[in-house]
Design a protein around this motif. Structure first.
Motif, PDB file in Angstrom:
ATOM      1  N   SER A  71       0.892  -1.105  -0.001  1.00 16.43           N
ATOM      2  CA  SER A  71       0.069  -0.034   0.040  1.00 16.43           C
ATOM      3  C   SER A  71       1.036   1.154   0.104  1.00 16.43           C
ATOM      4  N   GLY A  72       2.192   1.238   0.429  1.00 22.61           N
ATOM      5  CA  GLY A  72       3.112   2.247   0.415  1.00 22.61           C
ATOM      6  C   GLY A  72       4.100   2.267  -0.712  1.00 22.61           C
ATOM      7  N   ARG A  73       3.844   1.384  -1.402  1.00 21.29           N
ATOM      8  CA  ARG A  73       5.134   1.067  -2.495  1.00 21.29           C
ATOM      9  C   ARG A  73       4.624   0.796  -3.944  1.00 21.29           C
ATOM     10  N   ASN A  74       3.424   0.984  -3.908  1.00 21.48           N
ATOM     11  CA  ASN A  74       2.846   0.604  -5.509  1.00 21.48           C
ATOM     12  C   ASN A  74       2.984   2.095  -6.459  1.00 21.48           C
ATOM     13  N   GLY A  75       2.544   1.880  -7.528  1.00 18.42           N
ATOM     14  CA  GLY A  75       2.792   3.075  -8.331  1.00 18.42           C
ATOM     15  C   GLY A  75       1.469   4.045  -8.096  1.00 18.42           C
ATOM     16  N   GLY A  76       0.456   3.712  -7.641  1.00 20.63           N
ATOM     17  CA  GLY A  76      -0.317   4.634  -7.176  1.00 20.63           C
ATOM     18  C   GLY A  76      -1.609   4.922  -8.532  1.00 20.63           C
ATOM     19  N   PHE A  77      -1.579   3.580  -9.436  1.00 24.01           N
ATOM     20  CA  PHE A  77      -2.701   3.783 -10.317  1.00 24.01           C
ATOM     21  C   PHE A  77      -3.974   3.159  -9.612  1.00 24.01           C
ATOM     22  N   VAL A  78      -5.003   3.942 -10.059  1.00 28.95           N
ATOM     23  CA  VAL A  78      -6.439   3.762  -9.699  1.00 28.95           C
ATOM     24  C   VAL A  78      -7.202   3.333 -10.875  1.00 28.95           C
ATOM     25  N   ASP A  79      -7.099   1.955 -11.139  1.00 30.71           N
ATOM     26  CA  ASP A  79      -8.189   1.542 -12.191  1.00 30.71           C
ATOM     27  C   ASP A  79      -9.623   0.849 -11.550  1.00 30.71           C
ATOM     28  N   PRO A  80     -10.582   1.282 -12.402  1.00 34.86           N
ATOM     29  CA  PRO A  80     -11.895   0.942 -11.852  1.00 34.86           C
ATOM     30  C   PRO A  80     -12.027  -0.777 -12.068  1.00 34.86           C
ATOM     31  N   SER A  81     -11.174  -1.342 -12.844  1.00 33.44           N
ATOM     32  CA  SER A  81     -11.552  -2.689 -13.239  1.00 33.44           C
ATOM     33  C   SER A  81     -11.372  -3.398 -11.900  1.00 33.44           C
ATOM     34  N   LEU A  82     -12.250  -4.287 -11.750  1.00 32.71           N
ATOM     35  CA  LEU A  82     -12.214  -5.420 -10.467  1.00 32.71           C
ATOM     36  C   LEU A  82     -11.666  -6.682 -11.059  1.00 32.71           C
ATOM     37  N   THR A  83     -11.606  -6.946 -12.322  1.00 33.05           N
ATOM     38  CA  THR A  83     -10.909  -8.019 -13.169  1.00 33.05           C
ATOM     39  C   THR A  83      -9.999  -7.959 -13.749  1.00 33.05           C
ATOM     40  N   HIS A  84      -8.877  -6.810 -13.185  1.00 31.33           N
ATOM     41  CA  HIS A  84      -7.816  -6.944 -13.734  1.00 31.33           C
ATOM     42  C   HIS A  84      -7.637  -6.767 -15.253  1.00 31.33           C
ATOM     43  N   GLY A  85      -8.517  -5.761 -15.531  1.00 33.89           N
ATOM     44  CA  GLY A  85      -8.984  -5.155 -17.006  1.00 33.89           C
ATOM     45  C   GLY A  85      -9.954  -5.921 -17.678  1.00 33.89           C
ATOM     46  N   LEU A  86     -10.400  -5.247 -18.746  1.00 37.25           N
ATOM     47  CA  LEU A  86     -11.496  -5.924 -19.417  1.00 37.25           C
ATOM     48  C   LEU A  86     -11.470  -7.083 -20.025  1.00 37.25           C
ATOM     49  N   SER A  87     -10.333  -7.329 -20.678  1.00 38.29           N
ATOM     50  CA  SER A  87     -10.277  -8.918 -21.414  1.00 38.29           C
ATOM     51  C   SER A  87     -10.262  -9.857 -20.504  1.00 38.29           C
ATOM     52  N   ASN A  88      -9.435  -9.751 -19.294  1.00 41.16           N
ATOM     53  CA  ASN A  88      -9.614 -10.863 -18.324  1.00 41.16           C
ATOM     54  C   ASN A  88     -10.857 -11.256 -17.684  1.00 41.16           C
ATOM     55  N   GLY A  89     -11.890 -10.116 -17.736  1.00 45.16           N
ATOM     56  CA  GLY A  89     -13.223 -10.147 -17.364  1.00 45.16           C
ATOM     57  C   GLY A  89     -13.927 -10.756 -18.342  1.00 45.16           C
ATOM     58  N   VAL A  90     -13.799 -10.586 -19.590  1.00 46.90           N
ATOM     59  CA  VAL A  90     -14.444 -11.114 -20.775  1.00 46.90           C
ATOM     60  C   VAL A  90     -13.966 -12.620 -20.734  1.00 46.90           C
ATOM     61  N   GLU A  91     -12.934 -12.933 -20.704  1.00 48.53           N
ATOM     62  CA  GLU A  91     -12.521 -14.143 -20.947  1.00 48.53           C
ATOM     63  C   GLU A  91     -13.134 -15.189 -19.751  1.00 48.53           C
ATOM     64  N   ARG A  92     -13.109 -14.649 -18.593  1.00 46.01           N
ATOM     65  CA  ARG A  92     -13.468 -15.483 -17.440  1.00 46.01           C
ATOM     66  C   ARG A  92     -14.866 -15.636 -17.172  1.00 46.01           C
ATOM     67  N   TRP A  93     -15.465 -14.358 -17.364  1.00 50.26           N
ATOM     68  CA  TRP A  93     -17.007 -14.343 -16.950  1.00 50.26           C
ATOM     69  C   TRP A  93     -17.678 -13.472 -17.829  1.00 50.26           C
ATOM     70  N   PRO A  94     -17.599 -14.140 -19.100  1.00 50.49           N
ATOM     71  CA  PRO A  94     -18.368 -13.025 -20.435  1.00 50.49           C
ATOM     72  C   PRO A  94     -19.730 -12.984 -20.025  1.00 50.49           C
ATOM     73  N   ASP A  95     -20.766 -13.760 -19.413  1.00 52.71           N
ATOM     74  CA  ASP A  95     -22.060 -13.363 -18.849  1.00 52.71           C
ATOM     75  C   ASP A  95     -22.132 -12.290 -17.722  1.00 52.71           C
ATOM     76  N   GLU A  96     -20.960 -12.126 -17.218  1.00 51.05           N
ATOM     77  CA  GLU A  96     -21.417 -11.121 -16.047  1.00 51.05           C
ATOM     78  C   GLU A  96     -20.292 -10.042 -16.064  1.00 51.05           C
ATOM     79  N   VAL A  97     -19.789  -9.777 -17.334  1.00 48.87           N
ATOM     80  CA  VAL A  97     -18.657  -8.901 -17.260  1.00 48.87           C
ATOM     81  C   VAL A  97     -19.204  -7.411 -17.343  1.00 48.87           C
ATOM     82  N   ARG A  98     -20.287  -7.326 -17.874  1.00 48.69           N
ATOM     83  CA  ARG A  98     -20.907  -5.743 -17.910  1.00 48.69           C
ATOM     84  C   ARG A  98     -21.345  -5.578 -16.411  1.00 48.69           C
ATOM     85  N   GLU A  99     -21.750  -6.406 -15.784  1.00 46.61           N
ATOM     86  CA  GLU A  99     -22.114  -6.278 -14.284  1.00 46.61           C
ATOM     87  C   GLU A  99     -20.985  -5.829 -13.378  1.00 46.61           C
TER      88      GLU A  99
END
Length: 458
Positions: A71-99
């Protein structure tokens, strides 16, 4: 490589004002909620629990000091994605990714509101992120990413070879993708601000209180440290990359070491020379990627590229200094920005990332409903830790919510195998990903991992 002595500490922590240390837990106490871990996950959990339940006695135990680790050493990037990016979400949970995207956007907005409401001074800036391509195949990856983002309603802009000069003067980059819905923060000041907000709401915080055991039995969960014990009605585990306190989580994540440098403050003329006059966060498009951004005083933080795993999931502060990686980062920096030749790096540091096989958070419940956990953020936890905290509180309260019904809670997470298979698999995957960066081709090993829903990332 510069011969000047560098500060071997996160630039964020080094530049922060001194804070009053909190006492060690000594003796026995009780709590309605005990939070184990004083990073983002634990701090968000304690803060939101205090807001939801003002009558609860909340105790937070931190093994070292608040925000000292990721928490004190990271780059400080605040990405809204909960799935580590859209592509990972689409690949793993295609039916839920919009939600999941919607929940991520709501969490991002809630984070912004919390920071404002509690007066947390953490240099929050919403100026987006630029992802850069160095090769033709990386440019094609970005173009495909732009098409996928547009399909799901995200605001992006692709810059091809003819337009990339609009956003950079680096000779290394041939294309770029701008993503608007991103922010940057001073990560350590965010952690300290969350701590201050917790204390204002009455949360009891104990530092240098390493938890040795968590035992569920009778009418409470017993949490034992070297010098004290907490008997709690509920427990939230927020230890992430540190050794698991639940047997079921032993192989859920592995520690991966990430490294960063920070330059001396740069002049406006130097920043103009590299075509970087905005406040965006930046990253490469490759598997071995750099992340880079400006600090409030116009340093460039330059990190990533190497993601080092040590056999047996070794964890040690000594492993956060790796001269070979720092030399590689410096070399890559000047290849990317030759205009800055002669600029000195003042800070070098490293830290651990809690990598999971699905690349994103998993929250769950154990101990007959008394113990909740959230972990596995894989380097993208500045915002998603807030979601993980709320998911843990929802689970402990026992009422279904959109969070608890999401794939991030319901879905499983394959564990890493035991050694030596673990180290062999991780290191061969790293080698294969580096080969893909060089050639643009994904080998049989990576294609097999894709088919199994497995991988390695940071």
């Amino acid at each position: 490589m510069s011969t000047k002595t560098r500060i071997r500490k996160s630039v964020w922590i080094d530049r922060a004002p001194a804070r009053t240390p909190q006492p060690k837990l000594v003796g026995e106490t009780t709590a309605d909620l005990a939070v184990i871990g004083g990073g983002y996950t634990g701090l968000w959990t304690a803060l939101h629990a205090a807001e939801r339940h003002p009558d609860w006695r909340i105790v937070l135990l931190e093994g070292a000091t608040i925000g000292h680790a990721a928490s004190g050493r990271n780059g400080g990037f605040v990405d809204p994605s909960l799935t580590h990016g859209l592509s990972n979400g689409v690949e793993r949970w295609p039916d839920e990714v919009r939600e999941l995207n919607r929940l991520g956007d709501e969490n991002f907005a809630g984070m912004r509101d919390d920071i404002k409401r509690h007066g947390i001074d953490c240099d929050w800036r919403e100026e987006g992120i630029l992802n850069f391509a160095r090769t033709e195949w990386e440019a094609e990856w970005l173009r495909e990413g732009a098409e996928e983002a547009a399909k799901y309603g995200q605001h992006v802009e692709f810059y091809d070879r003819d337009r990339v000069g609009e956003v950079t003067a680096s000779p290394a980059f041939i294309a770029a993708l701008r993503v608007e819905e991103q922010a940057t923060v001073d990560p350590y000041r965010l952690a300290v601000g969350l701590f201050d907000a917790c204390r204002e709401l009455g949360v009891e915080v104990y530092e240098h209180s390493v938890v040795k055991r968590v035992t569920n039995g009778g009418d409470a969960v017993r949490i034992q440290t070297a010098d004290g014990e907490v008997r709690a009605a509920r427990v939230a585990l927020a230890t992430n990359v540190y050794p698991a306190l639940l047997p079921r989580l032993k192989f859920a994540t592995v520690p991966v070491y990430d490294y960063a440098l920070a330059t001396e403050p740069l002049s406006d003329a130097q920043l103009k020379a590299i075509g970087w006059t905005g406040g965006e966060g930046c990253a490469d498009a490759g598997n071995q990627f750099h992340y880079f951004r400006k600090t409030e005083d116009n340093r460039i933080l330059w990190g990533g590229y190497d993601a080092i795993y040590h056999f047996g999931s070794r964890r040690s502060e000594a492993l956060t200094q790796r001269e070979e990686t720092f030399a590689k980062l410096e070399r890559n920096f000047f290849e990317t920005y030759p205009q800055l030749k002669g600029v000195e790096f003042t800070h070098q540091w490293g830290g651990m990332i809690d990598t999971s096989t699905r690349f994103c958070l998993k929250a769950g419940l154990a101990g007959r409903g008394r113990i909740a956990y959230a972990l596995g953020y894989t380097g993208l936890g500045v915002a998603s830790t807030r979601f993980g905290a709320d998911a843990m509180l929802d689970l402990l309260e026992g009422e279904p919510t959109e969070r608890t019904e999401s794939a991030l809670v319901r879905g499983g997470m394959l564990p890493f195998p035991p050694e030596p298979v673990r180290a062999m698999g991780i290191n061969f995957t790293r080698w294969s990903m580096a080969a893909e960066d060089r050639t643009g081709r994904r080998n049989l090993w990576l294609r097999t991992m894709d088919a199994l829903g497995l991988g390695f990332d940071s």
